[in-house]
Design an enzyme around this catalytic site. Structure first.
Site, PDB file in Angstrom:
ATOM      1  N   LYS A   1       1.200  -1.107   0.027  1.00 34.34           N
ATOM      2  CA  LYS A   1       0.116  -0.447   0.184  1.00 34.34           C
ATOM      3  C   LYS A   1       0.979   1.319  -0.218  1.00 34.34           C
ATOM      4  O   LYS A   1       0.458   2.315  -0.715  1.00 34.34           O
ATOM      5  CB  LYS A   1      -0.574   0.086   0.981  1.00 34.34           C
ATOM      6  CG  LYS A   1      -2.132   1.321   1.473  1.00 34.34           C
ATOM      7  CD  LYS A   1      -3.371   0.877   2.481  1.00 34.34           C
ATOM      8  CE  LYS A   1      -2.479   0.448   3.439  1.00 34.34           C
ATOM      9  NZ  LYS A   1      -2.677   2.147   4.074  1.00 34.34           N
TER      10      LYS A   1
ATOM     11  N   GLY B   1      -5.570   7.386   5.494  1.00 35.13           N
ATOM     12  CA  GLY B   1      -4.847   8.811   6.105  1.00 35.13           C
ATOM     13  C   GLY B   1      -3.783   8.635   5.137  1.00 35.13           C
ATOM     14  O   GLY B   1      -2.695   9.698   5.219  1.00 35.13           O
TER      15      GLY B   1
ATOM     16  N   ARG C   1      -8.982  11.861  12.974  1.00 33.17           N
ATOM     17  CA  ARG C   1      -7.684  11.881  12.602  1.00 33.17           C
ATOM     18  C   ARG C   1      -6.719  12.565  13.168  1.00 33.17           C
ATOM     19  O   ARG C   1      -6.988  14.168  12.181  1.00 33.17           O
ATOM     20  CB  ARG C   1      -6.895  10.777  11.793  1.00 33.17           C
ATOM     21  CG  ARG C   1      -7.690   9.114  11.854  1.00 33.17           C
ATOM     22  CD  ARG C   1      -7.189   7.959  10.589  1.00 33.17           C
ATOM     23  NE  ARG C   1      -5.875   8.007  11.017  1.00 33.17           N
ATOM     24  CZ  ARG C   1      -4.880   7.306  10.088  1.00 33.17           C
ATOM     25  NH1 ARG C   1      -5.969   6.491   9.421  1.00 33.17           N
ATOM     26  NH2 ARG C   1      -3.966   6.327  10.382  1.00 33.17           N
TER      27      ARG C   1
ATOM     28  N   SER D   1       6.799   8.808  12.601  1.00 39.17           N
ATOM     29  CA  SER D   1       5.637   9.089  11.533  1.00 39.17           C
ATOM     30  C   SER D   1       5.781   8.972   9.647  1.00 39.17           C
ATOM     31  O   SER D   1       6.435  10.185   9.552  1.00 39.17           O
ATOM     32  CB  SER D   1       4.546   9.878  11.593  1.00 39.17           C
ATOM     33  OG  SER D   1       3.863   9.956   9.802  1.00 39.17           O
TER      34      SER D   1
ATOM     35  N   ASP E   1       1.887  -1.403  11.632  1.00 38.23           N
ATOM     36  CA  ASP E   1       0.468  -1.204  11.291  1.00 38.23           C
ATOM     37  C   ASP E   1       0.102  -3.275  11.992  1.00 38.23           C
ATOM     38  O   ASP E   1      -1.280  -3.596  11.725  1.00 38.23           O
ATOM     39  CB  ASP E   1       0.305  -1.372   9.812  1.00 38.23           C
ATOM     40  CG  ASP E   1       0.506  -0.478   9.524  1.00 38.23           C
ATOM     41  OD1 ASP E   1      -0.135   0.572  10.532  1.00 38.23           O
ATOM     42  OD2 ASP E   1       0.894   0.175   8.229  1.00 38.23           O
TER      43      ASP E   1
ATOM     44  N   LYS F   1      -4.566   4.879  14.471  1.00 38.32           N
ATOM     45  CA  LYS F   1      -5.257   4.612  13.618  1.00 38.32           C
ATOM     46  C   LYS F   1      -6.586   5.147  12.589  1.00 38.32           C
ATOM     47  O   LYS F   1      -7.433   5.976  13.313  1.00 38.32           O
ATOM     48  CB  LYS F   1      -4.541   3.212  13.691  1.00 38.32           C
ATOM     49  CG  LYS F   1      -2.936   3.163  13.892  1.00 38.32           C
ATOM     50  CD  LYS F   1      -2.326   4.095  12.785  1.00 38.32           C
ATOM     51  CE  LYS F   1      -1.088   3.698  12.861  1.00 38.32           C
ATOM     52  NZ  LYS F   1      -0.175   4.568  11.945  1.00 38.32           N
TER      53      LYS F   1
ATOM     54  N   ARG G   1      -6.945   1.659  17.896  1.00 31.78           N
ATOM     55  CA  ARG G   1      -6.233  -0.583  17.964  1.00 31.78           C
ATOM     56  C   ARG G   1      -6.533  -0.565  18.398  1.00 31.78           C
ATOM     57  O   ARG G   1      -6.608  -1.784  19.044  1.00 31.78           O
ATOM     58  CB  ARG G   1      -5.565  -0.100  16.643  1.00 31.78           C
ATOM     59  CG  ARG G   1      -5.553  -0.058  15.226  1.00 31.78           C
ATOM     60  CD  ARG G   1      -5.013  -0.357  14.278  1.00 31.78           C
ATOM     61  NE  ARG G   1      -5.717  -0.464  12.639  1.00 31.78           N
ATOM     62  CZ  ARG G   1      -4.923   0.215  11.655  1.00 31.78           C
ATOM     63  NH1 ARG G   1      -3.930  -0.289  12.174  1.00 31.78           N
ATOM     64  NH2 ARG G   1      -5.319   0.143  10.662  1.00 31.78           N
TER      65      ARG G   1
HETATM   66  C1  S3P Z   1       2.496   4.753   6.130  1.00 30.17           C
HETATM   67  C2  S3P Z   1       3.226   5.366   7.505  1.00 30.17           C
HETATM   68  C3  S3P Z   1       2.234   4.645   8.773  1.00 30.17           C
HETATM   69  C4  S3P Z   1       1.330   3.216   8.366  1.00 30.17           C
HETATM   70  C5  S3P Z   1       0.446   3.739   7.765  1.00 30.17           C
HETATM   71  C6  S3P Z   1       0.863   3.456   6.186  1.00 30.17           C
HETATM   72  C7  S3P Z   1       2.499   5.353   5.307  1.00 30.17           C
HETATM   73  O1  S3P Z   1       1.845   5.653   9.223  1.00 30.17           O
HETATM   74  O2  S3P Z   1       1.132   3.138   9.924  1.00 30.17           O
HETATM   75  O3  S3P Z   1      -0.401   2.048   7.515  1.00 30.17           O
HETATM   76  O4  S3P Z   1       2.629   4.896   4.094  1.00 30.17           O
HETATM   77  O5  S3P Z   1       3.350   6.096   5.092  1.00 30.17           O
HETATM   78  P1  S3P Z   1       1.947   6.805  10.137  1.00 30.17           P
HETATM   79  O6  S3P Z   1       2.653   7.872   9.563  1.00 30.17           O
HETATM   80  O7  S3P Z   1       1.237   7.651  10.667  1.00 30.17           O
HETATM   81  O8  S3P Z   1       2.928   6.021  11.346  1.00 30.17           O
END
Ligand code: S3P
Length: 435
Positions: free
Chosen positions: A21, A94, A122, A166, A316, A343, A347
């Site tokens: 993803k 997100g 969020r 993050s 995740d 999230k 969770r």
């Molecule tokens: C992601 C970063 C993570 C992860 C999300 C995908 C990304 O989130 O939980 O599913 O693609 O950069 P955070 O940046 O909020 O930790």
């Protein structure tokens, strides 16, 4: 539709999981800003990444589908996006919302970013704050979606220490930095997934990573060269099968061609520390990302204190790690996992509520949880429209002593379209029943 999981199955066989993803979002966004054409294979055709593709199309980027997971992106260059007619609807995603903040803040037109009910709850201050420090103008009531981005004269580089680990916030700053005149530096409290850095570097952007200091420097303004991407299987999706094969009766499963970027596979380390039998075969590099086949045999697990430094590398995977803990001998302690409360759902709360309903001994604290393994029953559980919670409880159903009924599973399609068919192919029955 609800899922009914009878339990007791033994899992055998091999499978591919859908594309990663995080890499899929980035392959679309970065190639949209590039000069040239790119072919993407193995793109995740889940709702989240399709929302990113649709948003880019509405800003004038020609993105065409040639077959399952096969997309062609005609880059429009850094200044080639055009104003969309309508607000951008980003659904549950997100990653789309936060990365688009960085990508759209420097544009010469205004945009509004919308999310569904879960995304609208969020927190976005974490991304608004550093971008506004660069001169961006992003606003949202109580710093939550919908967000409006208004044009600004120019962005300036920043030196920013992320208060929380993050990858989404880091990536948003790096995207905005492509338009700022000078060197932007982002430091992370702990390493997070580095797909943006890898892809930007492969696209010819001057970016430097100091691994020891968790520091990324990027010098703008920078042009991007198109990059064809072959997206590996998503390790976060693979992990449901890794835990399922570890727990289910007499099981043996191979998940093929999965991304094993070290910033993504903390859950494998955690499971191995608990006693899981996992091998990585056929390791190779696919387009700048390491890939392998993950081979899993059934194993007995023992509870551990999960090392906090592995948390961002397994972020995740905690829903399914809670399920592993509920099946382990003894107690597993999770600490430093407060980010899970922000999230797609809270969770920690949703997992603890569901596991308790099944009879598992567990408790939560503000940023942690303690789960004691033992026998448990099925129950009627609500996954609260969180895809990873739904798939984690499907795994829990495999070892429950009575059938598990699961509601709120529709969002599984955001990250894993075809999950139920993938389970069925290994002998793991999930019946879809009308409620
Ligand atoms: C992601 C970063 C993570 C992860 C999300 C995908 C990304 O989130 O939980 O599913 O693609 O950069 P955070 O940046 O909020 O930790």
């Amino acid at each position: 539709m609800q899922w009914q999981i009878p339990g007791g199955a033994a899992l055998h066989g091999s499978l591919h999981v859908p594309g990663d993803k995080s890499i899929s979002h980035r392959a679309l966004m970065l190639n949209a800003l590039a000069d040239g054409q790119a072919q993407i294979d193995g793109l995740l055709e889940g709702d989240d990444c399709l929302a990113t593709a649709e948003a880019l199309r509405s800003m004038g980027v020609p993105i065409t589908r040639h077959g399952p997971g096969q997309y062609h992106v005609q880059g429009v260059g850094r200044h080639g996006l055009t104003a969309p007619d309508d607000p951008l609807s980003l659904g549950n995603s997100g990653t789309s919302m936060r990365l688009f903040c960085g990508l759209l803040a420097p544009q010469r037109f205004a945009t509004t970013l919308l999310g569904d009910r879960s995304l609208s709850r969020r927190p976005m201050a974490r991304v608004i704050r550093p971008l506004n420090a660069m001169g961006a103008r992003i606003e949202g009531k109580a710093n939550r979606p919908p967000l409006t981005i208004t044009p600004t004269d120019r962005l300036v580089p920043v030196r920013y220490g992320l208060p929380v680990a993050s990858a989404q916030v880091k990536s948003a700053i790096l995207l905005a930095a492509l338009y700022a005149d000078g060197e932007t530096q982002v430091s992370e409290p702990a390493p997070t997934r580095d797909h943006t850095e890898r892809m930007l570097s492969a696209m010819g952007v001057p970016i430097e990573v100091n691994a020891e200091r968790h520091l990324i420097s990027i010098t703008g303004p920078a042009e991007l060269k198109s990059l064809s991407v072959s997206v590996p299987g998503d390790p976060s999706s693979a992990m449901f099968f890794v835990v399922a094969a570890t727990l289910a009766a007499a099981s043996s499963v191979t998940v093929r061609r999965v991304g094993i970027n070290p910033t993504r596979i903390g859950a494998l380390d955690i499971l191995r520390q608990m006693g899981a039998r996992i091998a990585l075969d056929n390791r190779r590099d696919v387009g700048g990302e390491p890939v392998a086949d993950i081979v899993v045999e059934k194993a007995a697990l023992t509870g551990i204190d999960v090392p906090p430094e592995l948390v961002p590398l397994a972020i995740d995977e905690f829903p399914v790690l809670f399920v592993a803990a509920a099946n382990a001998r003894g107690t597993t302690r999770f600490s430093g996992i407060g980010e899970l409360r922000h999230k797609e759902s809270d969770r920690i709360a949703v997992m603890i509520r569901g596991l308790r309903a099944m009879g598992v001994t567990c408790e939560e604290s503000e940023d942690g949880a303690v789960v004691t393994g033992g026998a448990y029953n099925g129950a009627a559980i609500d996954a609260e429209d969180d895809h990873r919670i739904a798939m984690a409880f499907a795994v829990a159903g495999l070892t429950a002593h009575s059938p598990l009924m699961l509601a709120g599973t529709e969002t599984v399609a955001t990250s894993f379209p075809g999950f139920v068919d993938a389970c069925t192919s290994l002998g793991w029955t999930i019946e879809e029943v009308q409620h």
